[in-house]
Design an enzyme around this catalytic site. Structure first.
Site, short mmCIF file in Angstrom:
data_model
loop_
_atom_site.label_atom_id
_atom_site.label_comp_id
_atom_site.label_asym_id
_atom_site.label_seq_id
_atom_site.Cartn_x
_atom_site.Cartn_y
_atom_site.Cartn_z
N ASP A 8 -59.31 -63.44 -21.63
CA ASP A 8 -58.06 -62.67 -21.61
C ASP A 8 -58.44 -61.21 -21.34
O ASP A 8 -59.62 -60.83 -21.49
CB ASP A 8 -57.37 -62.81 -22.97
CG ASP A 8 -56.22 -61.85 -23.13
OD1 ASP A 8 -55.34 -61.85 -22.25
OD2 ASP A 8 -56.20 -61.09 -24.13
N ASP A 10 -56.03 -57.82 -21.80
CA ASP A 10 -55.52 -56.78 -22.71
C ASP A 10 -55.75 -57.18 -24.16
O ASP A 10 -55.31 -58.24 -24.62
CB ASP A 10 -54.03 -56.56 -22.45
CG ASP A 10 -53.81 -55.99 -21.06
OD1 ASP A 10 -54.41 -54.95 -20.76
OD2 ASP A 10 -53.08 -56.60 -20.27
C1 XBP Z 1 -51.02 -58.44 -22.14
C2 XBP Z 1 -49.68 -58.16 -21.65
C3 XBP Z 1 -49.47 -57.30 -20.49
C4 XBP Z 1 -49.71 -55.83 -20.68
C5 XBP Z 1 -48.99 -55.04 -19.62
O1 XBP Z 1 -51.68 -59.32 -21.26
O2 XBP Z 1 -48.74 -58.69 -22.16
O3 XBP Z 1 -48.12 -57.44 -20.18
O4 XBP Z 1 -49.20 -55.39 -21.93
O5 XBP Z 1 -49.32 -55.42 -18.35
P1 XBP Z 1 -53.00 -60.20 -21.68
P2 XBP Z 1 -48.25 -55.33 -17.16
O6 XBP Z 1 -53.26 -60.05 -23.15
O7 XBP Z 1 -52.63 -61.61 -21.29
O8 XBP Z 1 -54.12 -59.65 -20.84
O9 XBP Z 1 -47.39 -54.13 -17.42
O10 XBP Z 1 -49.10 -55.17 -15.92
O11 XBP Z 1 -47.45 -56.60 -17.15
MG MG Z 2 -54.38 -60.22 -24.85
#
Ligand code: XBP
Ligand code: MG
Length: 251
Positions: A8, A10
């Site tokens: 993953d 973020d």
């Molecule tokens: C986390 C998310 C993302 C980011 C924002 O993604 O929910 O939406 O907060 O990104 P993950 P965008 O943990 O699956 O990596 O604004 O580009 O959507």
């Molecule tokens: Mg995440």
């Protein structure tokens, strides 16, 4: 047999949300002349919704903020979100968002041992490129066989689509891979595709429901800063490494 690690982005590769995405959203709101501001607490609540465009829509629906007259709300949100992506990429370029402890070590160990790598995330693809380039260098984009991101699948996490897509692309089955996630939505997504998942949590996700995860740890751990294990098997040397992930897969 562990064939691949699915990362993953973020919250897992890096703590991007509070000082990255949140700040970028607020800068885009300023640009658009909106008096919206997502403080740290509010953003934590909004994180229950994955995807930036979906998060903006959820905010409009739940907080009824002042909104200009717009003909097409989806198009307007997409424009606002595009501006947010621009700000986020600029923040990444400044180099202020480092990888979480142990991430680079584990990626390196996987590469040295021919364990395949992929990215499974709801974030926008440009954000993944920007983070990898800023932290691991331009060449690192090629280390990941599949970068499955954003709108590439119709339903974002917690749906399992992004994991199904990644497994299809790699020609692997769920029992040959391990996912690393930081959130309840991420865990649900992996489990929906039967993918075994290990969690490294963070401030925003500490109270999420991680039911079904093999283990929950503070982070991946380093030689000088061992990981704390909150649930499940503990890594014997304080670090999530290939031996530990193989043990998790076999358990
Ligand atoms: C986390 C998310 C993302 C980011 C924002 O993604 O929910 O939406 O907060 O990104 P993950 P965008 O943990 O699956 O990596 O604004 O580009 O959507
Ligand atoms: Mg995440």
């Amino acid at each position: 047999m562990l064939q691949a690690i699915l990362f993953d982005v973020d919250g897992t590769l890096a703590d991007t949300e509070r000082d990255g995405h949140r700040v970028a959203f607020n800068l885009a709101f300023d640009d658009a002349g909106l008096d919206w501001h997502w403080d740290v607490l509010t953003y934590g609540e909004l994180l229950t919704v994955t995807g930036g465009k979906e998060r903006i829509r959820y905010f409009i629906e739940t907080h009824s903020p002042d909104l200009p007259e717009v003909e097409d709300l989806a198009e307007w949100i997409a424009g606002l979100h595009k501006a947010k992506t621009g700000h986020y990429l600029a923040l990444l370029k400044k180099g202020d968002i480092p990888l979480r402890p142990g991430v680079e070590r584990l990626i390196q160990e996987a590469r040295d041992n021919d364990v395949r790598l992929a990215i499974t995330t709801t974030t926008t693809p440009e954000n993944v490129d920007g983070l990898l380039r800023a932290t691991l260098g331009d060449a690192s984009l090629d280390w990941f066989e599949v970068i499955a991101a954003g709108d590439i699948v119709p339903a974002k996490k917690p749906a399992g689509d992004i994991y199904h897509y990644t497994l299809d692309q790699m020609g692997l089955t769920a029992s040959q891979v391990i996912a690393l996630e930081d959130s309840g939505n991420g865990v649900r997504s992996a489990i929906d595709a039967d993918v075994p998942v290990v969690v490294t949590l963070n401030d925003y996700t500490a109270h999420d429901d991680f039911s079904g995860a093999i283990s929950v740890l503070s982070d991946l751990g380093t030689t000088t800063q061992p990981a704390r294990t909150l649930r499940g098997p503990a890594p014997s040397n304080g670090m999530v490494d290939l031996d530990y992930l193989r043990h998790c897969l076999a358990s």
